[in-house]
Design an enzyme around this catalytic site. Structure first.
Site, PDB file in Angstrom:
ATOM      1  N   ASN A 177       0.853  -1.184   0.000  1.00  0.00           N
ATOM      2  CA  ASN A 177       0.000   0.000   0.000  1.00  0.00           C
ATOM      3  C   ASN A 177       0.891   1.237   0.000  1.00  0.00           C
ATOM      4  O   ASN A 177       1.336   1.703   1.047  1.00  0.00           O
ATOM      5  CB  ASN A 177      -0.912  -0.021   1.226  1.00  0.00           C
ATOM      6  CG  ASN A 177      -1.921  -1.148   1.170  1.00  0.00           C
ATOM      7  OD1 ASN A 177      -2.919  -1.058   0.450  1.00  0.00           O
ATOM      8  ND2 ASN A 177      -1.654  -2.229   1.901  1.00  0.00           N
ATOM      9  N   GLU A 178       1.156   1.734  -1.192  1.00  0.00           N
ATOM     10  CA  GLU A 178       2.077   2.844  -1.382  1.00  0.00           C
ATOM     11  C   GLU A 178       1.417   4.175  -1.021  1.00  0.00           C
ATOM     12  O   GLU A 178       0.196   4.227  -0.802  1.00  0.00           O
ATOM     13  CB  GLU A 178       2.558   2.875  -2.839  1.00  0.00           C
ATOM     14  CG  GLU A 178       3.311   1.630  -3.286  1.00  0.00           C
ATOM     15  CD  GLU A 178       4.750   1.576  -2.769  1.00  0.00           C
ATOM     16  OE1 GLU A 178       5.076   2.301  -1.806  1.00  0.00           O
ATOM     17  OE2 GLU A 178       5.552   0.804  -3.317  1.00  0.00           O
ATOM     18  N   PRO A 179       2.213   5.267  -0.946  1.00  0.00           N
ATOM     19  CA  PRO A 179       1.622   6.592  -0.702  1.00  0.00           C
ATOM     20  C   PRO A 179       0.445   6.862  -1.640  1.00  0.00           C
ATOM     21  O   PRO A 179       0.517   6.586  -2.845  1.00  0.00           O
ATOM     22  CB  PRO A 179       2.796   7.536  -0.975  1.00  0.00           C
ATOM     23  CG  PRO A 179       4.001   6.730  -0.583  1.00  0.00           C
ATOM     24  CD  PRO A 179       3.686   5.327  -1.020  1.00  0.00           C
TER      25      PRO A 179
END
Length: 655
Positions: A177-179
Site C-alpha cells: 500500500n504505497e503513498p
C-alpha cells in the site's frame, strides 16, 4: 491515541513509573516496544504467534495468520521453524494469507514470494499446503479484480485474521500500500513506488527488472486483524518509523493510518527506534543523565535548531527548548557552550596519524610513534578512496607506513558489457604481439552467449566472475598507487564469505577471520581504519567490520601485546555520514586535496557514471563523497568553528 494516554487522562492515581512512561512516549501515537536487537525481537514475536497457534489447538480451532515477506520477518520464521523442530510446535491447524506478491510473477521465480515463503517457512513445517494462500501473480489482468474479491472472502470465511505481521517500506508502505492508498482500501492491483522498486533492485539484478505492479491486501483488510505487529530493524528504517509513530496521519505515509487501530503494536530494534523523540532528543520528554556525550549532543542539536553558533546560545535558548535541567545542573549556559565548543575544536586535526612531538592531550590521535603503521580496510575495492581518500593520501604524504586491504573482490558489481570489452582488448593485444588467441576467443564466445541468455540475478560463469574481479582489482591498484602506495602494501583478501557469485552471500566462517588475523599479525598496525557505514544496503560493510573486530579480539586473547596499542577508527561516506556529535576525529581537506581525492575515485572506472548497485542515492560516488565532506565542514562552520573546504569524519571503536 495510545491506550495508556487515554487512561492517564481519567485516572490521576496512576503510579509514578506509569506516568513517567507516558511522559517519555507522549510524542508516540501508538504502542511501541523496543528490543536490544532484531534477534531478540524476532524470538519474542515468534513466541506470540506460537502461543496463538497452541491456544487455538487446545479448543480445536484454526489459527489464521497474515504473513509478510522481505528481510524483516526472516528471523521470526527461523524461530518458528526451530519451535517446530525442537519443541514440537505443529502448524496443522494454521491457515495463512500473505500480504502481497509482485505482478506479473511466476511462483517458481527466485524473486517470487511463493519461493520466499517456501524457503523460509513452509518447506520446514507441517502446514497443510491447502491452507496456504499467496496472491497469484500469474493471472490475466482482467481476472485480477474478481480474484482480489475472492481473496477477501476467503479471509472472512475462515473467521478473519488472528495475527498480522507487517514490515514497513521506506515510502511508509505496509504490504504494497504505497503513498496515496486509502485507509479503507481492499485487496487490489497497485503500482509500485519508484523508491520501492529501487530498494528491490538488488534482488532482481537491476531496477529495470523489478515489476512495476503488485497485488496487495489493502489497509482496510489489514485493520480487520485482531492483532497487528509491525516490525522494523536497522537505522535505515529509523526516519520512516519516526514519521509513522509520531507524525500526523497522511496518505503520504500509509503506515500512519495504523494510528487508528487499537490492535497494533510496533516492535523495533534499537537502531530502528533511534529517531524517536525519547531516544534521539530525550531532554524534550524527561530528565536526563547529563554525561559529556549527552551534553554535546544536546548543545549541537540546539545550535543547529536555532541556527546559532554554539558560543552565542543563551540561558533563554536552553530554557525554551527543553534543556533547562542541563543549564540548572551544569550551568551557567555559557560555560557549557565553551566546553562543547572546545570538544568539537579538539576533534579537528590535519594529522590523522598524530602530530609528532606535539602535546596530544587534546588531540584525537597519539603523537607517538611519529611514524605509525596503518591498515585501511576497504570492504569493496573503492570504499577506501570514496570514504577516506583525503585522509588516505595525507597519511602517506606524512610518512606513515600505510597498507590497504581490499576485503572482497567486488566481482558482482561490474556491468556485463565491461567484461566483453576487456576480453576483446585482451584478444586484440595478444593478436598484436603474435600470440595464439584461439582459446581466448572460445572463452569470449562462451561468455557472450551466456550473457545474451542471462536471467536477472543469474550467477555468472567462473570466467566472467574472474574478469569482473580482475577489473575491480586493477582499478583498486590504480587508486592505491595514486594515493602513494607501493604494490607490496596493497592486499587483496578475497574473503571467502563473499566469493559466491550471488547477491546473497555465505555466512562468515573462521577462514574469513583467520585471513584477517594473518594480515594484522604481518603488519602489527598502530591504526586500523574500517568502514563503519552500516547503512550499506548490501550488508557487506557490517559483515566486514565484524570480521575485523573478531580478528583483533582473538589476537588479543592469544596474547598479541601490540593489539593493546592498536586503535580502530571507523569511517563513513559512501552512504551516510556520522552525526556531528559522534565525530571524534575530523580531518579537513583543502580544495587541492578534494581534487586529489576525486582523481583517486576516478580510477574506479567501472563504478563511474552508473554503478551496478547504486542504492537509493542516484549521485555518482565521487559526487556523494564530495558533497558529504562539504556538508560536514559546513556543519562545523555553522557551529562557530573554522570554515574548511571539506572534512572527512571518524569515530573510534573500542573493542
Amino acid at each position: 491515541m495510545h491506550l495508556l494516554k487515554k487512561k492517564a487522562a481519567y485516572n490521576p492515581q496512576l503510579s509514578a513509573p506509569r506516568l513517567n512512561l507516558l511522559e517519555e512516549t507522549r510524542f508516540e501515537k501508538l504502542p511501541v516496544t523496543v528490543y536490544p536487537d532484531q534477534h531478540i525481537a524476532s524470538v519474542k514475536v515468534a513466541k506470540r504467534i506460537a502461543d496463538i497457534i497452541r491456544s487455538k489447538q487446545e479448543v480445536g480451532e484454526a489459527a489464521i495468520l497474515g504473513l509478510a515477506t522481505g528481510a524483516t520477518p526472516v528471523g521470526v520464521y527461523a524461530e518458528l521453524v526451530r519451535l517446530h523442530r525442537e519443541e514440537g510446535l505443529s502448524f496443522r491447524n494454521v491457515i495463512t494469507f500473505n500480504l502481497d506478491e509482485y505482478y506479473p510473477m511466476q511462483p517458481d521465480a527466485a524473486q517470487s514470494y511463493v519461493t520466499f515463503m517456501n524457503e523460509h517457512l513452509f518447506n520446514h513445517i507441517d502446514i497443510d499446503r491447502d491452507n496456504v494462500h499467496i496472491p497469484d501473480g500469474t493471472l490475466p489482468k482482467e481476472e485480477i479484480h474478481d480474484y482480489c474479491l475472492s481473496y477477501e472472502r476467503k479471509i472472512e470465511e475462515v473467521g478473519g485474521l488472528d495475527f498480522q505481521i507487517l514490515g514497513i517500506g521506506r515510502t511508509g508502505h505496509i504490504g504494497f500500500n504505497e503513498p496515496g492508498s486509502a485507509p479503507n482500501s481492499g485487496t487490489r492491483l497497485v503500482t509500485l513506488d519508484d523508491l520501492t522498486r529501487r530498494d528491490a533492485a538488488r534482488d532482481f539484478g537491476g531496477k529495470e527488472n523489478v515489476p512495476t505492479k503488485a497485488i496487495t491486501m489493502g489497509i482496510g483488510t489489514i485493520f480487520k486483524a485482531r492483532e497487528i505487529i509491525l516490525m522494523a530493524w536497522s537505522q535505515k528504517k529509523a526516519p520512516i518509523i519516526k514519521k509513522a509513530v509520531e507524525g500526523d496521519m497522511s496518505s503520504d505515509v500509509p503506515a500512519t493510518y495504523l494510528q487508528l487501530s487499537n490492535s497494533v503494536e510496533f516492535v523495533l530494534d534499537e537502531a530502528a527506534a533511534s529517531d524517536l523523540t525519547r531516544f534521539n532528543t530525550p531532554w524534550l520528554v524527561k530528565d536526563c543523565v547529563w554525561d559529556k556525550q549527552m551534553q554535546k549532543k544536546a548543545v549541537i542539536w540546539l545550535s543547529e535548531k536555532l541556527g546559532k553558533p554554539i558560543l552565542k546560545l543563551t540561558e533563554e535558548d536552553y530554557n525554551n527548548n527543553g534543556m533547562a535541567q542541563l543549564a540548572t545542573e551544569f550551568g551557567p549556559a555559557y560555560n557549557i557552550n565553551i566546553d562543547v565548543f572546545n570538544q568539537m575544536q579538539h576533534t579537528i586535526t590535519g594529522w590523522p596519524g598524530g602530530k609528532p612531538k606535539a602535546d596530544d592531550s587534546q588531540r584525537p590521535e597519539r603523537a607517538e610513534p611519529a611514524q605509525k603503521r596503518a591498515i585501511i580496510f576497504s570492504p569493496h575495492p573503492d570504499d577506501d578512496v570514496i570514504s577516506m581518500g583525503g585522509t588516505f593520501i595525507r597519511l602517506v604524504d606524512q610518512g606513515h607506513d600505510v597498507h590497504v586491504a581490499y576485503q572482497t573482490s567486488g566481482n558482482t558489481a561490474v556491468w556485463d558489457d565491461d567484461v566483453l570489452r576487456y576480453v576483446e582488448f585482451a584478444i586484440d593485444f595478444n593478436r598484436s604481439i603474435g600470440n595464439d588467441t584461439a582459446k581466448l576467443e572460445k572463452i569470449y564466445d562462451d561468455m557472450r552467449g551466456f550473457i545474451e541468455e542471462k536471467h536477472p540475478n543469474q550467477v555468472d560463469t567462473q570466467d566472467i566472475l574472474n574478469v569482473k574481479g580482475f577489473i575491480r582489482k586493477s582499478e583498486a591498484i590504480a587508486g592505491a598507487r595514486y594515493a602513494g602506495l607501493e604494490d607490496d602494501h596493497i592486499h587483496f583478501m578475497a574473503l571467502p564469505f563473499y566469493e559466491t557469485g550471488k547477491h546473497k552471500k555465505n555466512s562468515v566462517s573462521d577462514k574469513d577471520i583467520e585471513l584477517t588475523m594473518e594480515l594484522l599479525q604481518q603488519v602489527k598496525p598502530h591504526q586500523v581504519f574500517a568502514a563503519g557505514d552500516f547503512a550499506d544496503p548490501h550488508g557487506t560493510h557490517i559483515v566486514c567490520f565484524k570480521i575485523i573486530v573478531d580478528a583483533l579480539q582473538r589476537l588479543r586473547e592469544k596474547g598479541e601485546t601490540w593489539v593493546n596499542d592498536c586503535w580502530l577508527w571507523m569511517y563513513r561516506g559512501a552512504w551516510h555520514e556520522f552525526e556531528t556529535y559522534e565525530i571524534e576525529m575530523a580531518v579537513p581537506l583543502s580544495p587541492q586535496e578534494v581534487i586529489r581525492k576525486r582523481q583517486a575515485i576516478f580510477k574506479h572506472q567501472s563504478q563511474k557514471d552508473t554503478p551496478v548497485f547504486p542504492g537509493d542515492d542516484s549521485r555518482e560516488f565521487w559526487v556523494r563523497a564530495e558533497e558529504r565532506n562539504r556538508e560536514t565542514a559546513e556543519r562545523y562552520h555553522k557551529l562557530g568553528l573554522a570554515d574548511y573546504e571539506a572534512m572527512e569524519a571518524f569515530v573510534r571503536f573500542h573493542y
